[in-house]
Design a protein around this motif. Sequence first.
Motif, PDB file in Angstrom:
ATOM      1  N   ARG A  22       0.835  -1.216   0.000  1.00 31.73           N
ATOM      2  CA  ARG A  22       0.000   0.000   0.000  1.00 31.73           C
ATOM      3  C   ARG A  22       0.867   1.262   0.000  1.00 31.73           C
ATOM      4  O   ARG A  22       0.528   2.253  -0.626  1.00 31.73           O
ATOM      5  CB  ARG A  22      -0.953  -0.012   1.183  1.00 31.73           C
ATOM      6  CG  ARG A  22      -2.119  -0.946   0.970  1.00 31.73           C
ATOM      7  CD  ARG A  22      -3.177  -0.807   2.056  1.00 31.73           C
ATOM      8  NE  ARG A  22      -4.291  -1.669   1.776  1.00 31.73           N
ATOM      9  CZ  ARG A  22      -4.395  -2.929   2.191  1.00 31.73           C
ATOM     10  NH1 ARG A  22      -3.437  -3.465   2.920  1.00 31.73           N
ATOM     11  NH2 ARG A  22      -5.448  -3.654   1.882  1.00 31.73           N
ATOM     12  N   GLN A  41       3.642   1.500  -1.410  1.00 30.90           N
ATOM     13  CA  GLN A  41       4.346   1.559  -2.682  1.00 30.90           C
ATOM     14  C   GLN A  41       3.397   1.639  -3.878  1.00 30.90           C
ATOM     15  O   GLN A  41       3.834   1.597  -5.024  1.00 30.90           O
ATOM     16  CB  GLN A  41       5.249   0.328  -2.820  1.00 30.90           C
ATOM     17  CG  GLN A  41       6.288   0.256  -1.738  1.00 30.90           C
ATOM     18  CD  GLN A  41       6.995  -1.088  -1.693  1.00 30.90           C
ATOM     19  OE1 GLN A  41       6.638  -2.027  -2.372  1.00 30.90           O
ATOM     20  NE2 GLN A  41       8.019  -1.171  -0.864  1.00 30.90           N
ATOM     21  N   LYS A  42       2.110   1.800  -3.613  1.00 26.12           N
ATOM     22  CA  LYS A  42       1.138   1.776  -4.713  1.00 26.12           C
ATOM     23  C   LYS A  42       1.342   2.908  -5.718  1.00 26.12           C
ATOM     24  O   LYS A  42       0.982   2.773  -6.884  1.00 26.12           O
ATOM     25  CB  LYS A  42      -0.290   1.779  -4.181  1.00 26.12           C
ATOM     26  CG  LYS A  42      -0.723   3.059  -3.526  1.00 26.12           C
ATOM     27  CD  LYS A  42      -2.150   2.938  -3.026  1.00 26.12           C
ATOM     28  CE  LYS A  42      -2.587   4.228  -2.382  1.00 26.12           C
ATOM     29  NZ  LYS A  42      -3.954   4.135  -1.886  1.00 26.12           N
ATOM     30  N   TYR A  43       1.959   3.994  -5.298  1.00 29.40           N
ATOM     31  CA  TYR A  43       2.224   5.100  -6.228  1.00 29.40           C
ATOM     32  C   TYR A  43       3.109   4.657  -7.397  1.00 29.40           C
ATOM     33  O   TYR A  43       3.080   5.255  -8.471  1.00 29.40           O
ATOM     34  CB  TYR A  43       2.867   6.288  -5.498  1.00 29.40           C
ATOM     35  CG  TYR A  43       4.281   6.031  -5.041  1.00 29.40           C
ATOM     36  CD1 TYR A  43       5.368   6.385  -5.830  1.00 29.40           C
ATOM     37  CD2 TYR A  43       4.535   5.423  -3.815  1.00 29.40           C
ATOM     38  CE1 TYR A  43       6.672   6.137  -5.414  1.00 29.40           C
ATOM     39  CE2 TYR A  43       5.828   5.162  -3.395  1.00 29.40           C
ATOM     40  CZ  TYR A  43       6.889   5.527  -4.191  1.00 29.40           C
ATOM     41  OH  TYR A  43       8.164   5.272  -3.787  1.00 29.40           O
ATOM     42  N   LEU A  44       3.895   3.603  -7.199  1.00 22.21           N
ATOM     43  CA  LEU A  44       4.766   3.104  -8.266  1.00 22.21           C
ATOM     44  C   LEU A  44       3.975   2.481  -9.418  1.00 22.21           C
ATOM     45  O   LEU A  44       4.494   2.335 -10.521  1.00 22.21           O
ATOM     46  CB  LEU A  44       5.740   2.064  -7.709  1.00 22.21           C
ATOM     47  CG  LEU A  44       6.720   2.562  -6.653  1.00 22.21           C
ATOM     48  CD1 LEU A  44       7.453   1.390  -6.015  1.00 22.21           C
ATOM     49  CD2 LEU A  44       7.693   3.542  -7.265  1.00 22.21           C
ATOM     50  N   GLU A  78       0.665   3.496 -10.294  1.00 25.83           N
ATOM     51  CA  GLU A  78      -0.500   4.310 -10.628  1.00 25.83           C
ATOM     52  C   GLU A  78      -0.798   4.219 -12.115  1.00 25.83           C
ATOM     53  O   GLU A  78       0.098   4.223 -12.959  1.00 25.83           O
ATOM     54  CB  GLU A  78      -0.269   5.761 -10.217  1.00 25.83           C
ATOM     55  CG  GLU A  78      -0.381   5.980  -8.731  1.00 25.83           C
ATOM     56  CD  GLU A  78      -0.168   7.434  -8.335  1.00 25.83           C
ATOM     57  OE1 GLU A  78       0.061   8.273  -9.208  1.00 25.83           O
ATOM     58  OE2 GLU A  78      -0.213   7.697  -7.122  1.00 25.83           O
TER      59      GLU A  78
END
Length: 90
Positions: free
Chosen positions: A28, A30-33, A35
């Motif tokens: 969660r 690292q979810k920006y990786l 997007e």
Amino acid sequence: MQDYEYFRIPEDIVVVGIENGENFQHIRAQKYLFEGMKVLFVSRYPQSKDLCNWLKIIPNRYIHFGDIDLAGISIFFRLLRWYILQMGYF
């Protein structure tokens, strides 16, 4: 992975290979990786070649999210390099 020969996912899903259980615990954060991507997180454990064999027969993109240490680099070169060189994106 049971019956990997018959398991299929939509082609717009990116398969993300997670090498480390700790990365699963913090996914969660690292979810920006990832997007804008539809992703399926997979692990090669238990250690078998089923995941690698499955990756060879599906058309999906693959991202290797491995450990950056000597063991992780070794795993990449021994088990996943063929797939990355043939089908991966850099």
